[in-house]
Design a protein around this motif. Structure first.
Motif, PDB file in Angstrom:
ATOM      1  N   TYR A   1      38.914  51.884  38.885  1.00 37.45           N
ATOM      2  CA  TYR A   1      37.686  51.108  39.090  1.00 37.45           C
ATOM      3  C   TYR A   1      37.650  49.853  38.213  1.00 37.45           C
ATOM      4  O   TYR A   1      37.371  48.759  38.715  1.00 37.45           O
ATOM      5  N   PRO A   2      37.927  49.953  36.896  1.00 42.41           N
ATOM      6  CA  PRO A   2      37.902  48.724  36.076  1.00 42.41           C
ATOM      7  C   PRO A   2      38.926  47.689  36.539  1.00 42.41           C
ATOM      8  O   PRO A   2      38.651  46.487  36.478  1.00 42.41           O
ATOM      9  N   GLU A   3      40.090  48.143  36.994  1.00 48.65           N
ATOM     10  CA  GLU A   3      41.092  47.193  37.484  1.00 48.65           C
ATOM     11  C   GLU A   3      40.607  46.498  38.745  1.00 48.65           C
ATOM     12  O   GLU A   3      40.758  45.278  38.895  1.00 48.65           O
ATOM     13  N   ARG A   4      40.021  47.258  39.650  1.00 41.90           N
ATOM     14  CA  ARG A   4      39.456  46.651  40.859  1.00 41.90           C
ATOM     15  C   ARG A   4      38.367  45.643  40.495  1.00 41.90           C
ATOM     16  O   ARG A   4      38.322  44.528  41.036  1.00 41.90           O
ATOM     17  N   ALA A   5      37.484  46.038  39.597  1.00 41.54           N
ATOM     18  CA  ALA A   5      36.380  45.162  39.204  1.00 41.54           C
ATOM     19  C   ALA A   5      36.896  43.876  38.589  1.00 41.54           C
ATOM     20  O   ALA A   5      36.366  42.788  38.862  1.00 41.54           O
ATOM     21  N   THR A   6      37.920  43.964  37.759  1.00 41.44           N
ATOM     22  CA  THR A   6      38.478  42.769  37.118  1.00 41.44           C
ATOM     23  C   THR A   6      38.975  41.784  38.156  1.00 41.44           C
ATOM     24  O   THR A   6      38.651  40.588  38.110  1.00 41.44           O
ATOM     25  N   VAL A   7      39.752  42.258  39.108  1.00 42.24           N
ATOM     26  CA  VAL A   7      40.323  41.368  40.130  1.00 42.24           C
ATOM     27  C   VAL A   7      39.222  40.748  40.987  1.00 42.24           C
ATOM     28  O   VAL A   7      39.204  39.531  41.228  1.00 42.24           O
ATOM     29  N   LEU A   8      38.277  41.563  41.450  1.00 46.40           N
ATOM     30  CA  LEU A   8      37.232  41.059  42.337  1.00 46.40           C
ATOM     31  C   LEU A   8      36.307  40.081  41.632  1.00 46.40           C
ATOM     32  O   LEU A   8      35.933  39.040  42.194  1.00 46.40           O
ATOM     33  N   LEU A   9      35.931  40.391  40.404  1.00 46.49           N
ATOM     34  CA  LEU A   9      35.006  39.510  39.685  1.00 46.49           C
ATOM     35  C   LEU A   9      35.676  38.209  39.273  1.00 46.49           C
ATOM     36  O   LEU A   9      35.018  37.156  39.222  1.00 46.49           O
ATOM     37  N   GLU A  10      36.972  38.239  38.971  1.00 44.21           N
ATOM     38  CA  GLU A  10      37.683  36.990  38.675  1.00 44.21           C
ATOM     39  C   GLU A  10      37.610  36.031  39.850  1.00 44.21           C
ATOM     40  O   GLU A  10      37.557  34.809  39.666  1.00 44.21           O
ATOM     41  N   LYS A  11      37.590  36.576  41.060  1.00 43.07           N
ATOM     42  CA  LYS A  11      37.539  35.726  42.247  1.00 43.07           C
ATOM     43  C   LYS A  11      36.153  35.128  42.467  1.00 43.07           C
ATOM     44  O   LYS A  11      35.996  34.164  43.217  1.00 43.07           O
ATOM     45  N   CYS A  12      35.146  35.715  41.822  1.00 43.97           N
ATOM     46  CA  CYS A  12      33.756  35.274  42.020  1.00 43.97           C
ATOM     47  C   CYS A  12      33.187  34.517  40.834  1.00 43.97           C
ATOM     48  O   CYS A  12      32.121  33.906  40.950  1.00 43.97           O
ATOM     49  N   ILE A  13      33.855  34.576  39.682  1.00 40.03           N
ATOM     50  CA  ILE A  13      33.360  33.905  38.470  1.00 40.03           C
ATOM     51  C   ILE A  13      34.417  32.904  38.031  1.00 40.03           C
ATOM     52  O   ILE A  13      35.564  33.281  37.764  1.00 40.03           O
ATOM     53  N   HIS A  14      34.050  31.655  37.954  1.00 39.89           N
ATOM     54  CA  HIS A  14      35.025  30.617  37.603  1.00 39.89           C
ATOM     55  C   HIS A  14      35.488  30.801  36.157  1.00 39.89           C
ATOM     56  O   HIS A  14      34.673  31.108  35.272  1.00 39.89           O
ATOM     57  N   PRO A  15      36.791  30.614  35.905  1.00 39.73           N
ATOM     58  CA  PRO A  15      37.301  30.819  34.537  1.00 39.73           C
ATOM     59  C   PRO A  15      36.710  29.873  33.506  1.00 39.73           C
ATOM     60  O   PRO A  15      36.750  30.166  32.310  1.00 39.73           O
ATOM     61  N   HIS A  16      36.148  28.734  33.930  1.00 42.85           N
ATOM     62  CA  HIS A  16      35.464  27.869  32.963  1.00 42.85           C
ATOM     63  C   HIS A  16      34.161  28.497  32.479  1.00 42.85           C
ATOM     64  O   HIS A  16      33.686  28.190  31.381  1.00 42.85           O
ATOM     65  N   ASP A  17      33.558  29.362  33.307  1.00 39.99           N
ATOM     66  CA  ASP A  17      32.328  30.049  32.907  1.00 39.99           C
ATOM     67  C   ASP A  17      32.629  31.273  32.049  1.00 39.99           C
ATOM     68  O   ASP A  17      31.994  31.479  31.011  1.00 39.99           O
ATOM     69  N   VAL A  18      33.578  32.081  32.492  1.00 39.04           N
ATOM     70  CA  VAL A  18      34.008  33.243  31.724  1.00 39.04           C
ATOM     71  C   VAL A  18      35.528  33.321  31.843  1.00 39.04           C
ATOM     72  O   VAL A  18      36.061  33.522  32.945  1.00 39.04           O
ATOM     73  N   ALA A  19      36.206  33.148  30.728  1.00 40.41           N
ATOM     74  CA  ALA A  19      37.672  33.187  30.737  1.00 40.41           C
ATOM     75  C   ALA A  19      38.156  34.554  31.201  1.00 40.41           C
ATOM     76  O   ALA A  19      37.501  35.579  30.985  1.00 40.41           O
ATOM     77  N   ALA A  20      39.324  34.554  31.837  1.00 38.69           N
ATOM     78  CA  ALA A  20      39.848  35.784  32.437  1.00 38.69           C
ATOM     79  C   ALA A  20      39.979  36.915  31.420  1.00 38.69           C
ATOM     80  O   ALA A  20      39.625  38.069  31.706  1.00 38.69           O
ATOM     81  N   LEU A  21      40.496  36.616  30.236  1.00 38.08           N
ATOM     82  CA  LEU A  21      40.659  37.663  29.221  1.00 38.08           C
ATOM     83  C   LEU A  21      39.312  38.201  28.777  1.00 38.08           C
ATOM     84  O   LEU A  21      39.123  39.420  28.630  1.00 38.08           O
ATOM     85  N   ASP A  22      38.335  37.316  28.572  1.00 36.36           N
ATOM     86  CA  ASP A  22      36.996  37.755  28.173  1.00 36.36           C
ATOM     87  C   ASP A  22      36.380  38.646  29.250  1.00 36.36           C
ATOM     88  O   ASP A  22      35.768  39.672  28.948  1.00 36.36           O
ATOM     89  N   LEU A  23      36.538  38.223  30.504  1.00 36.43           N
ATOM     90  CA  LEU A  23      35.973  39.004  31.600  1.00 36.43           C
ATOM     91  C   LEU A  23      36.610  40.388  31.672  1.00 36.43           C
ATOM     92  O   LEU A  23      35.908  41.396  31.836  1.00 36.43           O
ATOM     93  N   ARG A  24      37.916  40.446  31.516  1.00 36.00           N
ATOM     94  CA  ARG A  24      38.592  41.739  31.563  1.00 36.00           C
ATOM     95  C   ARG A  24      38.102  42.646  30.439  1.00 36.00           C
ATOM     96  O   ARG A  24      37.841  43.840  30.653  1.00 36.00           O
ATOM     97  N   ASN A  25      37.965  42.097  29.241  1.00 36.98           N
ATOM     98  CA  ASN A  25      37.490  42.906  28.114  1.00 36.98           C
ATOM     99  C   ASN A  25      36.084  43.432  28.373  1.00 36.98           C
ATOM    100  O   ASN A  25      35.761  44.591  28.050  1.00 36.98           O
ATOM    101  N   MET A  26      35.228  42.591  28.947  1.00 35.49           N
ATOM    102  CA  MET A  26      33.871  43.019  29.262  1.00 35.49           C
ATOM    103  C   MET A  26      33.878  44.153  30.287  1.00 35.49           C
ATOM    104  O   MET A  26      33.151  45.141  30.150  1.00 35.49           O
ATOM    105  N   VAL A  27      34.679  43.990  31.317  1.00 34.44           N
ATOM    106  CA  VAL A  27      34.731  44.985  32.393  1.00 34.44           C
ATOM    107  C   VAL A  27      35.202  46.338  31.863  1.00 34.44           C
ATOM    108  O   VAL A  27      34.612  47.390  32.168  1.00 34.44           O
ATOM    109  N   PHE A  28      36.254  46.329  31.050  1.00 28.50           N
ATOM    110  CA  PHE A  28      36.785  47.603  30.557  1.00 28.50           C
ATOM    111  C   PHE A  28      35.843  48.239  29.538  1.00 28.50           C
ATOM    112  O   PHE A  28      35.817  49.473  29.400  1.00 28.50           O
ATOM    113  N   LYS A  29      35.049  47.434  28.847  1.00 32.27           N
ATOM    114  CA  LYS A  29      34.028  48.007  27.970  1.00 32.27           C
ATOM    115  C   LYS A  29      32.875  48.584  28.796  1.00 32.27           C
ATOM    116  O   LYS A  29      32.336  49.648  28.476  1.00 32.27           O
TER     117      LYS A  29
END
Length: 725
Positions: free
Chosen positions: A267-295
Motif C-alpha cells: 500500500y505505501p509503495e502504491r501510494a507513493t507512485v500515485l501521489l507523485e503523479k498528482c503532486i508536483h515535485p516543486h511543491d513536495v519533493a519526491a523523497l519528502d513525499l515518500r517519507n511522509m507516506v511511509f510514516k
C-alpha cells in the motif's frame, strides 16, 4: 522495438561530443539546455536501460551525452570497469568510483550514471549540485530477465549467497534517496516508451505553472494573476470565493502496464507512485513525499495491508478502511494530510485548523496532527466542533481524550450542518480572519474533506482495492467493478470518481444514504432541497449530513467545469435552501453515479443477516452500503463495499442489530462482548486502548450560537500561541 535493437540504434546515433583531449574531466553544452544548464542524470539499477535511454534522450534534446562507465571511469582509470573491479574488489571499487565522480564536472548534458553511483553519498551530492536526478524505476522482473540475457549474474556489492533480487531491493533505498523525478516504468515497457516518459517527466518538472488549481466557482475570466499551487490549496483549504479547489488540468491518466506493476506492491509503495503523479515535485519533493507516506501508513495501522479487501458474501467484497489509529476511513487521509500541511506551512505564521465533524473526522484530525513534532507542532493548533448528541459514545471518548498540546474538541448543542456552516462563515468573514492574523499572527485553515489534501489520499485506497482484487485473482486488470460507498458529504464518492479518471475500471459508483437521504434524492431527481428537511439522527451518524460539500466538485466535473453554474447553484442553496440541476446534466450525472437509501430497520437487519451467514460484523455505515448495493447491483461484476468504520465505534447499534439483551453500560465491556461474538474483523487495538484509558472529565459544551463559536476560536488561539514559556 526492444532494448537490444535500441542499443544498435543508439550506436548509429552520433554522440554530441566536444573536441577535448580524452583525459578531460569537463563536459559542457553550448546549446540551450531544457534545465538552464543543469544536467539530466539518469539513475537506476544495472539493466534499467540508462545508457540506451540516455543516448536517445540526448539526441532528441540535442545535448551531449555522457556515460559514466565509458566516458568518465574508463578514461580516468585507462582500463575497463570490469578489470578495475577485478583488481580492487567491490568495496574499494565503490570508493574509487565515487571519488572519480567527485572530480567530474559537466553542464547541460544527459549523464547516465552507473548502477552503483548512488551508493556513494559524496559523489551524488556533487552531481546533484548541477543535475536533476531522474530515476528509471524498472520492474525487478524485467531487470533480472535483461541481466540474464546479458549473462550478468553478479553486480557490484553483491556478496556470495545474496540473490540478484535481494541486491536490487537493497539498492532501491539508495535510488529512492537521491531521486528528483521518478520515471515509473510499466511491466514490459519498450525503450521508446521509457524515453518518452523521461522527456515528459523533465517537461513536467519545468512546467510547474501548468500544474495549478482553480476554484469550482471561479470562471476563466475571473482567474487572478497569481497561480495557486498544491502547497497553497493545502494551507488555504477553502477558496477565497467560497468554492472548492480542483486541479486545473484534472488527473493524470495512468497506462495499463503501470497499473499491472502496482498490483504486486504494498500500500505505501502504491501510494507513493500515485501521489507523485498528482503532486508536483516543486511543491513536495519526491523523497519528502515518500517519507511522509511511509510514516502515514506504517505500524500505526493494525493491518499490514493498511486497507485490505476481503470477501463478504456472493460477489461482494468489503474494503476495510478502519485499521488506522481511530478506527475510521478518515485515517487514510488524516495520517498523511497533517504532514503535507506542515511541509507547506509559510514561515512566521501560526495556523489554527478548524474542523466540523459528524464523528470520525474529529478524532482522526486530532490523531494525525498529534503526530507532528517540533516546530511544526508548536505552530499548529487544532479545534474540533462536534454535535453533542450526534456522535457515538466511543467517538466522543476518542475526541475528548486529546487534551495535551494545541488540540481541543468542543461539542455544540446543534447538528453537524450548523458546525460546518459556522466554520465556512468564519473563513468568509475577512474582518475576522484579518483580526486573527493581525492580532495573533494566526491563519485559519481546515482539514475537512473540502481540503484537497484530505480528498487526494482517498483516491489511493479506491485504486488499491481494485489492485488487490487483481492480485487475489478475482478479476483481471481491465475488468469492471462497482463500488458502493456510504456517503453524506460525497468526498469518498468523489475520490472514487477521480480513481476512475486515473484509469481504474470502476463501472458504477453507488452512493448509499441513510434515512437523511439527501445525496440519494439529489442523484435521483436533480433537486437539492433542504428548506423543510430536518436532520434525523441515525445509527450511522457519520453520514447524518444535509449540506453535502463535495457535491460541488462533482457538479463542477459533470458540467464540464461550468463554474458560473456552480456558483449560481450554491448561491441559491445558501440563500433559498434549494436548487434544481439542469435536466441535461441530471442524465449525465446518473451515467456516472447511482444512489439509494436505507432505513434504520434495514440497516440493522443487514448487520444481523451478514453476521448470521458468516460471523462477520459490519458497522452501521457498512450495513447501509450493503443494503443499497443489494438493491442496485446486477451481480455481473464484483462490488466493493467501503467499510468506513470498525463495528466497535457503534457498539449500541450493533447490539441492537444482533438482538442481544442486557447490554453492559461500560464501553470497554461492550467491546469485549462484541469481540467474542464476531469471527471478523479483528478487535481494534487503539480503540480498545482509548476506551480502557478513558478520562471521564467533563468536556466543553457550547450553545448553538455563531458568536460563541468565534469566541471559542479566539480562546483557542490565545491558549495555544500566546502562552508564556
Amino acid at each position: 522495438m526492444g532494448f537490444q535493437s535500441a542499443i544498435q540504434l543508439a550506436a548509429r546515433t552520433a554522440r554530441c561530443r566536444l573536441c577535448q583531449p580524452p583525459t578531460s574531466k569537463s563536459w559542457f553544452s553550448t546549446k540551450s539546455a531544457p534545465l538552464g544548464g543543469r544536467n539530466i542524470l539518469l539513475m537506476g539499477p544495472p539493466g534499467a536501460g540508462k545508457t540506451t535511454v540516455g543516448k536517445i534522450v540526448a539526441h532528441k534534446l540535442g545535448l551531449p551525452v555522457v556515460d559514466v562507465d565509458d566516458d568518465v571511469l574508463e578514461r580516468t582509470w585507462k582500463m575497463p570497469v570490469a578489470a578495475k573491479l577485478a583488481e580492487v574488489g567491490g568495496r574499494r571499487f565503490l570508493e574509487e568510483e565515487g571519488q572519480t565522480l567527485c572530480n567530474f564536472s559537466a553542464s547541460g548534458c544527459v549523464i547516465s550514471l552507473t548502477g552503483s553511483n548512488p551508493l556513494h553519498a559524496d559523489a551524488m551530492e556533487h552531481m546533484k549540485q548541477n543535475g536533476l536526478v531522474v530515476y528509471l524505476d524498472v520492474d525487478s522482473n524485467d531487470i533480472v530477465e535483461r541481466l540474464g540475457r546479458m549473462k550478468v549474474n553478479r553486480i557490484v556489492g553483491q556478496e556470495e549467497g545474496v540473490s540478484m533480487r535481494d541486491i536490487l531491493l537493497y539498492r532501491k533505498k539508495f535510488y529512492e534517496k537521491w531521486l528528483d523525478l521518478r520515471v515509473f516504468c510499466g511491466t514490459g515497457d519498450t525503450v521508446e516508451e521509457v524515453v518518452e516518459k523521461v522527456l515528459r517527466a523533465v517537461e513536467r518538472y519545468q512546467a510547474h505553472d501548468e500544474e495549478t488549481y482553480v476554484s469550482t466557482r471561479c470562471g476563466s475570466a475571473e482567474i487572478s494573476s497569481r497561480n495557486t499551487y498544491f502547497s497553497d490549496v493545502v494551507i488555504e483549504g477553502l477558496a477565497a470565493d467560497g468554492g472548492l479547489y480542483v486541479p486545473k488540468k484534472g488527473f493524470p491518466k495512468i497506462p495499463k502496464r503501470e497499473w499491472l506493476r502496482l498490483i504486486s506492491m504494498s500500500y505505501p509503495e502504491r501510494a507513493t507512485v500515485l501521489l507523485e503523479k498528482c503532486i508536483h515535485p516543486h511543491d513536495v519533493a519526491a523523497l519528502d513525499l515518500r517519507n511522509m507516506v511511509f510514516k502515514a501508513y506504517g505500524n500505526n495501522f493494525s493491518s499490514e495491508r493498511v486497507a485490505p479487501v476481503k470477501h463478504l458474501v456472493h460477489n461482494q467484497y468489503v474494503q476495510e478502511l478502519f485499521h488506522g489509529p481511530t478506527a475510521s476511513f478518515k485515517d487514510l487521509a488524516l495520517q498523511l494530510m497533517p504532514q503535507l500541511f506542515a511541509h507547506c506551512l509559510q514561515p512566521m505564521c501560526n495556523f489554527l485548523i478548524l474542523v466540523a465533524t459528524s464523528g470520525d473526522t474529529g478524532s482522526a484530525v486530532l490523531s494525525g496532527f498529534s503526530r507532528l513534532s517540533g516546530t511544526d507542532r508548536r505552530r499548529t493548533g487544532v479545534l474540533v466542533f462536534f454535535p453533542e448528541d450526534g456522535v457515538s459514545q466511543i467517538q466522543k471518548l476518542q475526541m475528548t481524550s486529546f487534551r495535551e498540546g494545541n488540540a481541543r474538541a468542543v461539542s455544540v448543542l446543534s447538528d453537524f450542518d450548523f458546525c460546518q456552516k459556522s466554520i465556512k462563515r468564519m473563513f468568509g468573514e475577512t474582518g475576522l480572519t484579518g483580526h486573527l492574523a493581525v492580532e495573533y499572527g494566526t491563519v485559519l485553515s481546515t482539514a475537512n474533506s473540502i481540503n484537497w489534501a484530505r480528498l487526494l489520499p482517498q483516491v489511493v485506497y479506491h485504486s488499491s482495492s481494485y489492485l488487490d482484487l487483481c492480485r487475489d485473482g478475482v478479476i483481471k486488470f481491465g475488468e469492471p467493478v462497482d463500488v458502493c460507498i456510504p456517503t453524506g458529504n460525497f468526498g469518498n464518492a468523489m475520490s472514487a470518481l477521480y480513481a476512475q479518471q486515473m484509469g481504474i475500471p470502476i463501472r458504477k459508483v453507488i452512493c448509499a444514504s441513510n434515512h437523511n437521504r439527501i445525496v440519494a434524492d439529489f442523484i435521483t431527481t436533480g433537486q437539492y432541497d433542504i428548506q423543510s428537511r430536518p436532520l434525523l439522527l441515525s445509527h450511522s451518524p457519520a453520514i447524518d449530513i444535509l449540506t453535502s460539500s463535495n457535491l460541488e466538485r462533482f457538479i463542477h466535473h459533470v458540467s464540464g467545469r461550468n463554474s458560473s453554474l456552480v456558483k449560481d447553484l450554491f448561491s441559491r442553496l445558501d440563500m433559498q435552501k434549494h436548487f434544481q440541476l439542469p435536466e441535461h446534466l441530471l442524465g449525465k450525472m446518473q451515467q456516472q453515479v447511482q444512489a439509494g437509501w436505507c432505513s434504520e430497520d434495514d440497516c440493522l437487519a443487514a448487520i444481523q443477516e451478514v453476521h448470521t451467514q458468516s460471523g462477520y460484523l459490519m458497522d452501521p455505515h457498512t450495513a447501509v452500503a450493503k443494503v443499497v448495493a443489494d438493491r442496485l447491483q446486477d451481480d455481473s461484476c464484483p462490488t466493493v463495499l467501503c467499510s468506513t468504520a470498525h463495528y466497535g465505534k457503534f457498539a449500541p447499534a450493533v447490539f441492537k442489530a444482533l438482538q442481544i439483551q442486557n447490554v453492559p453500560q461500560d464501553p470497554m465491556e461492550q467491546l469485549k462482548e462484541l469481540e467474542a461474538a464476531a469471527s471478523g474483523p479483528e478487535p481494534h487495538r487503539e480503540m480498545m486502548k482509548c476506551t480502557r484509558e478513558r478520562d471521564r472529565r467533563v468536556h466543553r459544551v457550547c450553545q448553538a450560537d455563531y458568536g460563541v463559536l468565534v469566541e471559542e476560536v479566539e480562546s483557542m488561539i490565545q491558549d495555544s500561541f500566546l502562552k508564556v514559556t
